[in-house]
Design an enzyme around this catalytic site. Structure first.
Site, PDB file in Angstrom:
ATOM      1  N   MET A 162      -8.040  -2.775  -1.760  1.00  0.00           N
ATOM      2  CA  MET A 162      -7.590  -1.977  -2.898  1.00  0.00           C
ATOM      3  C   MET A 162      -8.811  -1.346  -3.568  1.00  0.00           C
ATOM      4  O   MET A 162      -9.865  -1.971  -3.656  1.00  0.00           O
ATOM      5  CB  MET A 162      -6.855  -2.843  -3.915  1.00  0.00           C
ATOM      6  CG  MET A 162      -5.659  -3.594  -3.335  1.00  0.00           C
ATOM      7  SD  MET A 162      -6.091  -5.097  -2.430  1.00  0.00           S
ATOM      8  CE  MET A 162      -6.186  -6.257  -3.783  1.00  0.00           C
ATOM      9  N   GLY A 163      -8.653  -0.094  -4.040  1.00  0.00           N
ATOM     10  CA  GLY A 163      -9.766   0.576  -4.697  1.00  0.00           C
ATOM     11  C   GLY A 163     -10.212  -0.131  -5.950  1.00  0.00           C
ATOM     12  O   GLY A 163     -11.412  -0.261  -6.227  1.00  0.00           O
ATOM     13  N   HIS A 184      -4.098  -7.590   2.128  1.00  0.00           N
ATOM     14  CA  HIS A 184      -4.181  -6.133   2.189  1.00  0.00           C
ATOM     15  C   HIS A 184      -4.789  -5.713   3.519  1.00  0.00           C
ATOM     16  O   HIS A 184      -5.700  -6.371   4.037  1.00  0.00           O
ATOM     17  CB  HIS A 184      -5.035  -5.626   1.032  1.00  0.00           C
ATOM     18  CG  HIS A 184      -4.915  -4.159   0.769  1.00  0.00           C
ATOM     19  ND1 HIS A 184      -5.640  -3.224   1.469  1.00  0.00           N
ATOM     20  CD2 HIS A 184      -4.160  -3.465  -0.115  1.00  0.00           C
ATOM     21  CE1 HIS A 184      -5.348  -2.022   1.013  1.00  0.00           C
ATOM     22  NE2 HIS A 184      -4.446  -2.129   0.056  1.00  0.00           N
ATOM     23  N   SER A 212       0.808  -1.224   0.000  1.00  0.00           N
ATOM     24  CA  SER A 212       0.000   0.000   0.000  1.00  0.00           C
ATOM     25  C   SER A 212       0.839   1.270   0.000  1.00  0.00           C
ATOM     26  O   SER A 212       0.322   2.356  -0.275  1.00  0.00           O
ATOM     27  CB  SER A 212      -0.927   0.028   1.221  1.00  0.00           C
ATOM     28  OG  SER A 212      -1.781  -1.083   1.238  1.00  0.00           O
ATOM     29  N   ASN A 272      -7.015   3.491  -5.002  1.00  0.00           N
ATOM     30  CA  ASN A 272      -6.877   4.403  -3.874  1.00  0.00           C
ATOM     31  C   ASN A 272      -6.119   5.669  -4.268  1.00  0.00           C
ATOM     32  O   ASN A 272      -6.577   6.787  -4.015  1.00  0.00           O
ATOM     33  CB  ASN A 272      -6.169   3.688  -2.711  1.00  0.00           C
ATOM     34  CG  ASN A 272      -7.121   2.856  -1.881  1.00  0.00           C
ATOM     35  OD1 ASN A 272      -8.032   3.387  -1.254  1.00  0.00           O
ATOM     36  ND2 ASN A 272      -6.930   1.548  -1.889  1.00  0.00           N
ATOM     37  N   CYS A 317      -4.059   1.858  -9.455  1.00  0.00           N
ATOM     38  CA  CYS A 317      -4.311   1.909  -8.015  1.00  0.00           C
ATOM     39  C   CYS A 317      -5.556   2.758  -7.800  1.00  0.00           C
ATOM     40  O   CYS A 317      -5.517   3.978  -8.014  1.00  0.00           O
ATOM     41  CB  CYS A 317      -3.126   2.507  -7.258  1.00  0.00           C
ATOM     42  SG  CYS A 317      -3.457   2.688  -5.486  1.00  0.00           S
ATOM     43  N   SER A 352       4.293   1.441  -1.317  1.00  0.00           N
ATOM     44  CA  SER A 352       5.469   1.334  -2.182  1.00  0.00           C
ATOM     45  C   SER A 352       5.045   1.597  -3.622  1.00  0.00           C
ATOM     46  O   SER A 352       5.087   0.717  -4.478  1.00  0.00           O
ATOM     47  CB  SER A 352       6.116  -0.047  -2.043  1.00  0.00           C
ATOM     48  OG  SER A 352       6.434  -0.292  -0.691  1.00  0.00           O
ATOM     49  N   LYS A 353       4.632   2.842  -3.867  1.00  0.00           N
ATOM     50  CA  LYS A 353       3.996   3.191  -5.132  1.00  0.00           C
ATOM     51  C   LYS A 353       4.564   4.487  -5.688  1.00  0.00           C
ATOM     52  O   LYS A 353       4.971   5.368  -4.935  1.00  0.00           O
ATOM     53  CB  LYS A 353       2.486   3.356  -4.932  1.00  0.00           C
ATOM     54  CG  LYS A 353       1.780   2.124  -4.348  1.00  0.00           C
ATOM     55  CD  LYS A 353       0.360   2.457  -3.915  1.00  0.00           C
ATOM     56  CE  LYS A 353      -0.342   1.263  -3.288  1.00  0.00           C
ATOM     57  NZ  LYS A 353      -0.906   0.360  -4.265  1.00  0.00           N
ATOM     58  N   LYS A 394      -5.327  -9.835  -9.086  1.00  0.00           N
ATOM     59  CA  LYS A 394      -5.441 -10.014  -7.657  1.00  0.00           C
ATOM     60  C   LYS A 394      -6.120 -11.358  -7.386  1.00  0.00           C
ATOM     61  O   LYS A 394      -6.819 -11.895  -8.240  1.00  0.00           O
ATOM     62  CB  LYS A 394      -6.290  -8.899  -7.030  1.00  0.00           C
ATOM     63  CG  LYS A 394      -5.852  -7.486  -7.348  1.00  0.00           C
ATOM     64  CD  LYS A 394      -4.486  -7.165  -6.795  1.00  0.00           C
ATOM     65  CE  LYS A 394      -4.147  -5.703  -7.005  1.00  0.00           C
ATOM     66  NZ  LYS A 394      -2.748  -5.404  -6.610  1.00  0.00           N
ATOM     67  N   SER A 450      -2.547  -8.594  -1.895  1.00  0.00           N
ATOM     68  CA  SER A 450      -1.854  -7.610  -2.715  1.00  0.00           C
ATOM     69  C   SER A 450      -0.349  -7.821  -2.583  1.00  0.00           C
ATOM     70  O   SER A 450       0.188  -7.775  -1.472  1.00  0.00           O
ATOM     71  CB  SER A 450      -2.220  -6.185  -2.274  1.00  0.00           C
ATOM     72  OG  SER A 450      -1.517  -5.220  -3.023  1.00  0.00           O
TER      73      SER A 450
END
Length: 398
Positions: free
Chosen positions: A317-318, A313, A67, A106, A104, A69-70, A277, A308
């Site tokens: 995830m959105g 998660h 969540s 979110n 993503c 590491s983007k 996923k 995830s």
């Protein structure tokens, strides 16, 4: 060796929904990183601090979870009637590559605020007070997202009383519309890539698996929690501390990816950890969320948990939420069955951090299911802005 000063790159550290990442304007990246390729990936991987055998991201901006590491690159729109292009990269904690295969959901909520604050939107279009509408081209998957961003005194309003389970503090609500979230082909079968709402397939070392394979928001392999010996109310330790279960779920994910036509062989799944996923669902029951908040069975339509990047998660995830809502709306899917069957255009599901409500519009045309829109609310906030520093010697400068 003659060590040179670090690269200094303007960037913004933002939370979006239950995720956070480093946002860049394309024009602010070094020349060698303004085009896709190994040089860009090497730079952004080093920004995050991967690969990290210690699993901590101590020497980078990453948060050592899927969540956090983007990376995000925002650029002028490449498609008419849009305001910005949004490109998202998922950086594995222990890998030296970036997975660009999905979106993503979110962080999608942070794109509109970032675009407004960084001059991508004509100021004449922005209300001093009210709601600004930002049309986003999601470049990874070629889809449109419409963000409704609150404004106050001519600036993005970030604070508010909207509470999102999985986020500690309240903030301003941002409504997101994911338009045509399923990538339908001419026959509509791509929403269900196999043409079936439920499939049975063999997984090496596991046996026969029954799953709903859907591509809406993000490709997802949905499983019945009971078939895994679970009840759907599990929190992170129960799943993430079970190495055998995680290996089983990864094997199912890899086989599902082949079945969906995303890869040609299960061996390719390791280089595509972001998608699909794998998730499991169950009928509603009482449980206590990770924050200690009770969730009642009468408050939700079903339970949902998703993996995830190899771990459960902490919330949802959105993009997977879009898939949950879409699958729940289609009679006969495993998700629909967990929600009690029938038809619905809104679903509220329980996840490890609490609950989430998502709307989905679907229709059936010539026997094929199509998704037209999914809607949810998130929030976003700038955490820090300035320059990110990266050692020159540790990235490919082209």
């Amino acid at each position: 060796m003659d060590f040179k000063p670090q690269l200094k790159i303007p960037g913004t550290y933002m939370r979006g929904g239950t995720s956070k990442g480093v946002f860049f304007r394309l024009q602010d990246l070094p020349d060698f990183a303004q085009q896709p390729g190994k040089a860009r990936d090497a730079l952004l991987v080093r920004v995050i601090g991967s690969p990290d055998p210690y699993g901590k991201h101590t020497d980078g901006m990453g948060g050592a979870t899927s969540s956090t590491s983007k990376v995000v690159i925002i650029s002028p729109p490449s498609v008419a009637d849009h305001d910005v292009d949004y490109l998202y990269g998922q950086v594995p904690i222990d890998g030296d590559f970036i997975d660009w295969s999905g979106n993503c959901g979110n962080l999608s909520s942070a794109v509109g605020p970032f675009a407004i604050a960084n001059g991508f939107i004509d100021p004449a279009r922005l209300p001093r007070d009210g709601i600004a509408t930002v049309r986003i081209w999601q470049a990874n998957i070629g889809k449109t997202i419409v963000a409704h961003v609150p404004m106050a005194n001519g600036e993005v309003q970030e604070t508010g009383d909207f509470e999102l389970d999985g986020v500690t503090f309240p903030a301003a609500e941002i409504a997101l519309e994911f338009l045509d979230p399923a990538d339908e082909g001419e026959d509509g079968s791509a929403m269900f890539p196999t043409g079936n709402v439920v499939d049975e397939f063999e997984v090496a070392g596991v046996g026969t698996v029954r799953a709903t394979l859907i591509n809406s928001g993000v490709p997802v392999v949905f499983l019945d929690a009971a078939a895994l010996g679970l009840d759907g109310s599990e929190l992170q330790p129960a799943i993430n501390d079970d190495a055998a279960l995680l290996a089983k779920l990864e094997a199912i994910r890899a086989a599902g990816a082949v079945r969906m036509g995303l890869i040609g062989d299960v061996a390719e799944a390791a280089k595509r950890p972001l998608t699909p996923k794998v998730a499991f669902v169950a009928p509603p029951k009482d449980y206590v969320s990770s924050s200690g908040k009770p969730v009642g069975a009468t408050d939700i339509d079903l339970l949902a948990r998703a993996i995830s990047m190899g771990k459960l998660h902490h919330a949802m995830m959105g993009t997977a939420s879009v898939a949950i809502a879409t699958a729940a709306a289609v009679p006969g899917t495993i998700v629909n069955a967990a929600a009690g069957g029938g038809t619905r255009d809104v679903v509220r599901f329980g996840h490890p951090s609490g609950t989430l409500r998502v709307g989905a519009e679907v229709k059936q045309v010539d026997g094929q299911w199509l998704a037209t829109k999914a809607v949810m609310s998130r929030s976003a906030r700038v955490l820090m802005e300035g320059v990110v520093r990266v050692p020159r010697e540790q990235v490919a400068a082209g």
